[in-house]
Design a protein around this motif. Structure first.
Motif, short mmCIF file in Angstrom:
data_model
loop_
_atom_site.label_atom_id
_atom_site.label_comp_id
_atom_site.label_asym_id
_atom_site.label_seq_id
_atom_site.Cartn_x
_atom_site.Cartn_y
_atom_site.Cartn_z
N LEU A 135 78.86 -24.13 21.80
CA LEU A 135 79.54 -25.24 21.14
C LEU A 135 79.06 -26.56 21.73
O LEU A 135 78.99 -26.70 22.96
CB LEU A 135 81.06 -25.11 21.30
CG LEU A 135 81.65 -23.77 20.84
CD1 LEU A 135 83.13 -23.69 21.17
CD2 LEU A 135 81.43 -23.60 19.34
N PRO A 136 78.75 -27.54 20.88
CA PRO A 136 78.22 -28.82 21.37
C PRO A 136 79.15 -29.54 22.37
O PRO A 136 78.67 -30.18 23.30
CB PRO A 136 78.06 -29.66 20.10
CG PRO A 136 77.99 -28.67 18.99
CD PRO A 136 78.80 -27.49 19.42
N ALA A 137 80.43 -29.41 22.21
CA ALA A 137 81.37 -30.10 23.10
C ALA A 137 81.27 -29.59 24.53
O ALA A 137 81.61 -30.31 25.48
CB ALA A 137 82.80 -29.93 22.58
N CYS A 138 80.77 -28.39 24.72
CA CYS A 138 80.63 -27.83 26.07
C CYS A 138 79.63 -28.62 26.91
O CYS A 138 79.78 -28.74 28.12
CB CYS A 138 80.21 -26.37 26.00
SG CYS A 138 81.47 -25.30 25.28
N TYR A 139 78.60 -29.18 26.26
CA TYR A 139 77.64 -30.01 27.00
C TYR A 139 78.33 -31.24 27.56
O TYR A 139 78.06 -31.67 28.68
CB TYR A 139 76.48 -30.43 26.08
CG TYR A 139 75.56 -29.28 25.76
CD1 TYR A 139 74.59 -28.87 26.68
CD2 TYR A 139 75.66 -28.61 24.55
CE1 TYR A 139 73.73 -27.82 26.38
CE2 TYR A 139 74.81 -27.56 24.25
CZ TYR A 139 73.84 -27.17 25.16
OH TYR A 139 73.01 -26.13 24.88
N LEU A 140 79.23 -31.83 26.78
CA LEU A 140 79.97 -33.01 27.23
C LEU A 140 80.86 -32.67 28.43
O LEU A 140 80.90 -33.41 29.41
CB LEU A 140 80.80 -33.59 26.08
CG LEU A 140 81.63 -34.83 26.40
CD1 LEU A 140 80.71 -35.98 26.81
CD2 LEU A 140 82.49 -35.21 25.23
N VAL A 141 81.55 -31.52 28.35
CA VAL A 141 82.41 -31.10 29.46
C VAL A 141 81.56 -30.86 30.71
O VAL A 141 81.94 -31.27 31.82
CB VAL A 141 83.22 -29.83 29.09
CG1 VAL A 141 83.98 -29.30 30.30
CG2 VAL A 141 84.18 -30.13 27.95
N ALA A 142 80.40 -30.25 30.56
CA ALA A 142 79.51 -30.01 31.71
C ALA A 142 79.04 -31.33 32.31
O ALA A 142 79.01 -31.49 33.54
CB ALA A 142 78.32 -29.16 31.28
N LEU A 143 78.69 -32.28 31.48
CA LEU A 143 78.22 -33.58 31.95
C LEU A 143 79.34 -34.33 32.69
O LEU A 143 79.12 -34.89 33.78
CB LEU A 143 77.72 -34.42 30.77
CG LEU A 143 77.03 -35.72 31.10
CD1 LEU A 143 75.78 -35.47 31.94
CD2 LEU A 143 76.66 -36.46 29.83
N ILE A 144 80.54 -34.31 32.13
CA ILE A 144 81.68 -34.97 32.78
C ILE A 144 82.00 -34.28 34.11
O ILE A 144 82.25 -34.94 35.12
CB ILE A 144 82.91 -34.97 31.84
CG1 ILE A 144 82.66 -35.92 30.66
CG2 ILE A 144 84.18 -35.36 32.59
CD1 ILE A 144 83.68 -35.82 29.55
N SER A 145 81.98 -32.95 34.12
CA SER A 145 82.24 -32.21 35.36
C SER A 145 81.22 -32.55 36.43
O SER A 145 81.57 -32.71 37.61
CB SER A 145 82.22 -30.70 35.10
OG SER A 145 83.26 -30.35 34.22
N PHE A 146 79.96 -32.65 36.03
CA PHE A 146 78.93 -33.03 37.00
C PHE A 146 79.19 -34.42 37.55
O PHE A 146 79.04 -34.66 38.75
CB PHE A 146 77.54 -32.95 36.36
CG PHE A 146 76.44 -33.23 37.32
CD1 PHE A 146 76.06 -32.30 38.27
CD2 PHE A 146 75.77 -34.46 37.30
CE1 PHE A 146 75.06 -32.57 39.18
CE2 PHE A 146 74.76 -34.74 38.20
CZ PHE A 146 74.40 -33.79 39.15
N GLY A 147 79.59 -35.34 36.69
CA GLY A 147 79.90 -36.69 37.13
C GLY A 147 81.08 -36.74 38.07
O GLY A 147 81.12 -37.54 39.01
N LEU A 148 82.07 -35.89 37.83
CA LEU A 148 83.27 -35.87 38.67
C LEU A 148 83.08 -35.08 39.96
O LEU A 148 83.92 -35.17 40.86
CB LEU A 148 84.44 -35.27 37.88
CG LEU A 148 84.98 -36.09 36.72
CD1 LEU A 148 86.04 -35.28 35.96
CD2 LEU A 148 85.57 -37.40 37.22
N PHE A 149 82.02 -34.31 40.06
CA PHE A 149 81.81 -33.39 41.17
C PHE A 149 81.96 -34.07 42.54
O PHE A 149 82.51 -33.50 43.47
CB PHE A 149 80.43 -32.72 41.06
CG PHE A 149 80.13 -31.79 42.18
CD1 PHE A 149 80.69 -30.52 42.22
CD2 PHE A 149 79.29 -32.18 43.22
CE1 PHE A 149 80.41 -29.65 43.26
CE2 PHE A 149 79.01 -31.31 44.26
CZ PHE A 149 79.57 -30.05 44.28
#
Length: 180
Positions: A135-149
């Motif tokens: 699902l395309p929205a999963c890329y956004l969640v992964a990107l946000i998670s990386f930013g918040l890491f």
């Protein structure tokens, strides 16, 4: 099957330098790309859970993968296969620690290995991300998670990821039902 798992993870333990992520890269190459035993998504799920549990990431991943393939004995075979070679090497190194401690050749070899490991880990990361998200929205969640890491505890990242996954799946299920 159990001996095959032990032997494969013994090879991982012997010839894979750089820790857990480089072993995940080897697992992807063998079990996802070549043998097609599991999918990118399944490896990512196993890796995510293994990373979230207490203990060593790769030990958890080996146990879960082995359990998936051949039950508890399969899990134990993977874990023991993976730790056999490093265990023997550590016994030898600690026995001769004084001789290795200031050896220029050994220190240089270790620096060279570190340089080789970085591209392996990066390739594994991109390979897992490329095929894991349906699902395309999963890329956004992964990107946000990386930013918040760097700013949020890993526990919160897991919780946020789970909540986002639930919301995304619910949204897509409702959308598909409406369009059907």
């Amino acid at each position: 099957m159990i001996w095959r798992l032990y032997y494969q993870f013994l090879k991982f333990g012997c010839f894979t330098f750089g820790g857990g992520w480089s072993i995940v890269a080897q697992m992807k190459e063998i079990y996802v790309d070549k043998q097609k035993i599991i999918t990118d998504e399944e490896l990512l799920d196993i890796t995510s859970i293994g990373r979230s549990l207490p203990g060593t990431m790769i030990g958890n991943i080996a146990m879960m993968f082995g359990y998936r393939m051949a039950g508890i004995l399969g899990g134990l075979a993977c874990v023991f296969g993976m730790i056999t070679a490093p265990f023997i090497v550590l016994i030898l190194i600690t026995s001769f620690y004084a001789a290795f401690q200031n050896n220029l050749i050994v220190a240089s070899a270790m620096k060279g290995l570190r340089c080789a490991v970085a591209p392996i880990i990066i390739a594994a990361l991109f390979g897992m991300i490329k095929g894991a998200f349906k699902l395309p929205a999963c890329y956004l969640v992964a990107l946000i998670s990386f930013g918040l890491f760097f700013y949020v505890s890993c526990v919160w990242l897991v919780v946020i990821g789970a909540v986002c996954g639930f919301i995304i799946c619910e949204y897509y299920e409702k959308t598909n039902k409406i369009n059907a």
